[in-house]
Design an enzyme around this catalytic site. Structure first.
Site, mmCIF file in Angstrom:
data_model
loop_
_atom_site.group_PDB
_atom_site.id
_atom_site.type_symbol
_atom_site.label_atom_id
_atom_site.label_comp_id
_atom_site.label_asym_id
_atom_site.label_seq_id
_atom_site.Cartn_x
_atom_site.Cartn_y
_atom_site.Cartn_z
ATOM 1 C CE1 TYR A 78 -3.150 -2.848 1.116
ATOM 2 C CE2 TYR A 78 -1.913 -2.945 3.115
ATOM 3 C CZ TYR A 78 -2.809 -3.375 2.761
ATOM 4 O OH TYR A 78 -3.348 -4.757 2.864
ATOM 5 C CB CYS A 85 15.665 -12.342 -2.957
ATOM 6 S SG CYS A 85 17.314 -12.340 -3.235
ATOM 7 C CD GLU A 86 9.548 -8.901 -4.637
ATOM 8 O OE1 GLU A 86 10.131 -10.275 -4.359
ATOM 9 O OE2 GLU A 86 8.831 -8.443 -5.092
HETATM 10 N N1 LLP Z 1 -15.088 -4.818 9.457
HETATM 11 C C1 LLP Z 1 -15.064 -5.208 8.091
HETATM 12 C C2 LLP Z 1 -16.097 -5.733 7.325
HETATM 13 C C3 LLP Z 1 -13.788 -5.135 7.494
HETATM 14 O O1 LLP Z 1 -13.635 -5.331 6.311
HETATM 15 C C4 LLP Z 1 -12.624 -4.450 8.107
HETATM 16 C C5 LLP Z 1 -11.275 -4.480 7.400
HETATM 17 C C6 LLP Z 1 -12.622 -4.219 9.517
HETATM 18 C C7 LLP Z 1 -14.236 -4.306 10.040
HETATM 19 C C8 LLP Z 1 -11.804 -3.522 10.384
HETATM 20 O O2 LLP Z 1 -11.245 -2.311 9.769
HETATM 21 P P1 LLP Z 1 -10.067 -1.407 10.784
HETATM 22 O O3 LLP Z 1 -10.943 -0.880 12.050
HETATM 23 O O4 LLP Z 1 -8.917 -2.534 11.000
HETATM 24 O O5 LLP Z 1 -9.679 -0.420 9.557
HETATM 25 N N2 LLP Z 1 -4.497 -4.873 5.369
HETATM 26 C C9 LLP Z 1 -5.103 -3.711 5.209
HETATM 27 C C10 LLP Z 1 -6.476 -3.146 5.855
HETATM 28 C C11 LLP Z 1 -7.576 -3.942 5.173
HETATM 29 C C12 LLP Z 1 -8.831 -3.712 6.073
HETATM 30 C C13 LLP Z 1 -9.777 -4.790 5.661
HETATM 31 N N3 LLP Z 1 -11.050 -4.506 6.447
HETATM 32 C C14 LLP Z 1 -3.993 -2.643 5.879
HETATM 33 O O6 LLP Z 1 -3.077 -3.383 6.177
HETATM 34 O O7 LLP Z 1 -4.267 -1.475 5.744
#
Ligand code: LLP
Length: 433
Positions: free
Chosen positions: A336, A363-364
């Site tokens: 990201y 390795c990237e």
């Molecule tokens: N509820 C649902 C349906 C979701 O899809 C998500 C996150 C959350 C709750 C929690 O969201 P938060 O409060 O953590 O923002 N891997 C990405 C983030 C992907 C989030 C996906 N869904 C990152 O590292 O930024």
């Protein structure tokens, strides 16, 4: 020295501390790379959500930690002890929660493509709620529940048509999302209508989630308004009461000095005013409000400890500082372009006067953790910490380059506890035949 989280400090030896524990001591005891999480801060964050929801919805709210942000047995136990619910998105997260003794009735099962096996596992273990994502799933859940002689509570995932990630959020973009039913096309309304004929399903309500790492209250408030209007429409069309409204997660946190997050209770207060106002205007009851924060609960509580293995100056261009981890334990920069702040744990009292690119050992070429990190002069053997790595780091870690995943240590009250063992080379080959 300005740190981005209040649980970090510098002790008399000039070392970084987290939750009162010297990071250099943890490095010596557990090795690097190492994920360290402040249990006291996690609990404090969970309680802030719990109390704010209780206050602003007169005790009729529930915070469900989004376990995708950080899912281990120990974390599930903490959430259970604090009396909160859990949002899981896979059979694996559900299995982890159940193995930790998490109460099934407080689990909400999400996913845009849950498999039949996952649904059978969830219904068989009496999960509290399943979030229905598409029409076929509605039929599937009903059939599985019928075969087990059970009635399954369901809520419907709705795309409220709000895209919170544009500069000024807009009300169109989200129709192009793989999650849930669209409101503006009438898809969501007809899906909810189908529930009346499903004998083994019990309609509880609606769910929405507009994005992640959001700093603005307005899109959340607008979403609440849209959802309350939909609740009214459902009542008028089908005479169905919507008891629960799950507003998802998505609060932003501070990764770098310029990030300016809103305290979660302020957001909850603002949204609750909107919900109550709409309820009155539309003559519908205020539903039980659920929320699913992930990042804002665990991210600020974590940091990753590395050892610097090489410092390579490319004259006139940049100086690379390479650490003994990287994209395998934190893929967020490469995925990201995420930004982070770093601190040298053994030189935490020194001024950050130099600019380095912190790179990993994979390795990237793109294996970078921080493109422009401000640090004191770095030497081989220094201990480099990347801050605010408590969310979506351990949970997104991989074994790329056959690198074993780091251990996870929790600190609380000045003491440390190993909660996930470091993977071994043997672990890496255990499924190889
Ligand atoms: N509820 C649902 C349906 C979701 O899809 C998500 C996150 C959350 C709750 C929690 O969201 P938060 O409060 O953590 O923002 N891997 C990405 C983030 C992907 C989030 C996906 N869904 C990152 O590292 O930024």
């Amino acid at each position: 020295m300005a740190f981005i989280s209040e649980n970090l400090a510098v002790n008399e030896r000039g070392h970084l501390t987290i939750g009162g524990v010297d990071v250099m001591t943890l490095k010596e005891k557990y090795g690097t790379p190492l994920y360290v999480m402040d249990e006291d801060l996690i609990r404090q964050n969970l309680r802030t959500y719990r109390d704010a929801l209780n206050t602003h919805y007169n005790g009729n709210g529930l915070c469900q930690f989004a376990s995708k942000a950080f899912c281990t047995k120990y974390m599930c136990k903490i959430v259970a002890e604090e009396g909160l619910g859990l949002d899981v998105v896979s059979g694996g997260e559900l299995y982890t929660a159940l193995s930790a003794g998490f109460p099934a009735e407080k689990i909400c099962f999400h996913g845009n493509n849950k498999t039949k096996e996952e649904l059978t596992f969830a219904i068989g273990h009496d999960v509290g709620t399943i979030v229905v994502d598409h029409q076929y799933e509605l039929t599937q859940i009903d059939a599985i529940a019928e075969s087990m002689g059970k009635i399954q509570n369901v809520i419907f995932r709705v795309k409220p048509g709000i895209d919170a990630h544009t500069h000024d959020f807009i009300m169109t973009g989200q129709i192009d999302s793989k999650f849930g039913f669209a409101l503006e096309t009438g898809e969501a309304l007809s899906a909810v209508g189908l529930v009346k004929d499903k004998k083994n399903l019990c309609y509880k309500g609606l769910h929405c989630h507009i994005g992640s790492q959001i700093f603005d209250v307005e899109p959340f408030r607008e979403t609440a308004k849209v959802m309350m209007n939909f609740i009214k429409e459902i009542k008028e069309q089908f005479n169905l009461e919507t008891e629960e409204l799950d507003l998802g997660g998505g609060f932003g946190i501070r990764y770098v000095e310029s990030d300016d997050p809103i305290p979660c209770d302020k957001y909850i207060e603002a949204v609750s005013l909107e919900v109550k106002e709409q309820a009155q205007k539309l003559s519908v009851a205020v539903p039980r409000i659920l929320m699913e924060p992930g990042r804002s609960i665990v991210a600020p509580a974590g940091l990753t400890v590395y050892e610097v293995g090489c410092v390579k100056e490319i004259p006139g261009i940049r100086t690379y500082v390479s650490v003994d981890g990287g994209m395998a334990d934190n893929p967020r920069y490469i995925m990201y372009g995420a930004e982070y702040t770093a601190v040298l744990a053994n030189k935490a009292d020194q001024n950050a006067e130099y600019t380095y690119t912190v790179a990993g050992k994979c390795c990237e070429s793109g294996d970078v953790l921080i493109e422009r990190a401000k640090l004191p002069e770095v030497a081989v053997g220094d201990t480099l910490c990347v801050l605010a790595t408590g969310a979506y780091n351990y949970s997104m870690a991989s074994n790329y380059n056959r690198i074993p995943r780091p251990a996870v240590v929790m600190v609380s009250n000045g003491a440390d506890k190993l909660v996930v063992k470091r993977e071994t080379y043997e672990d890496l080959i255990k499924n190889d035949l």
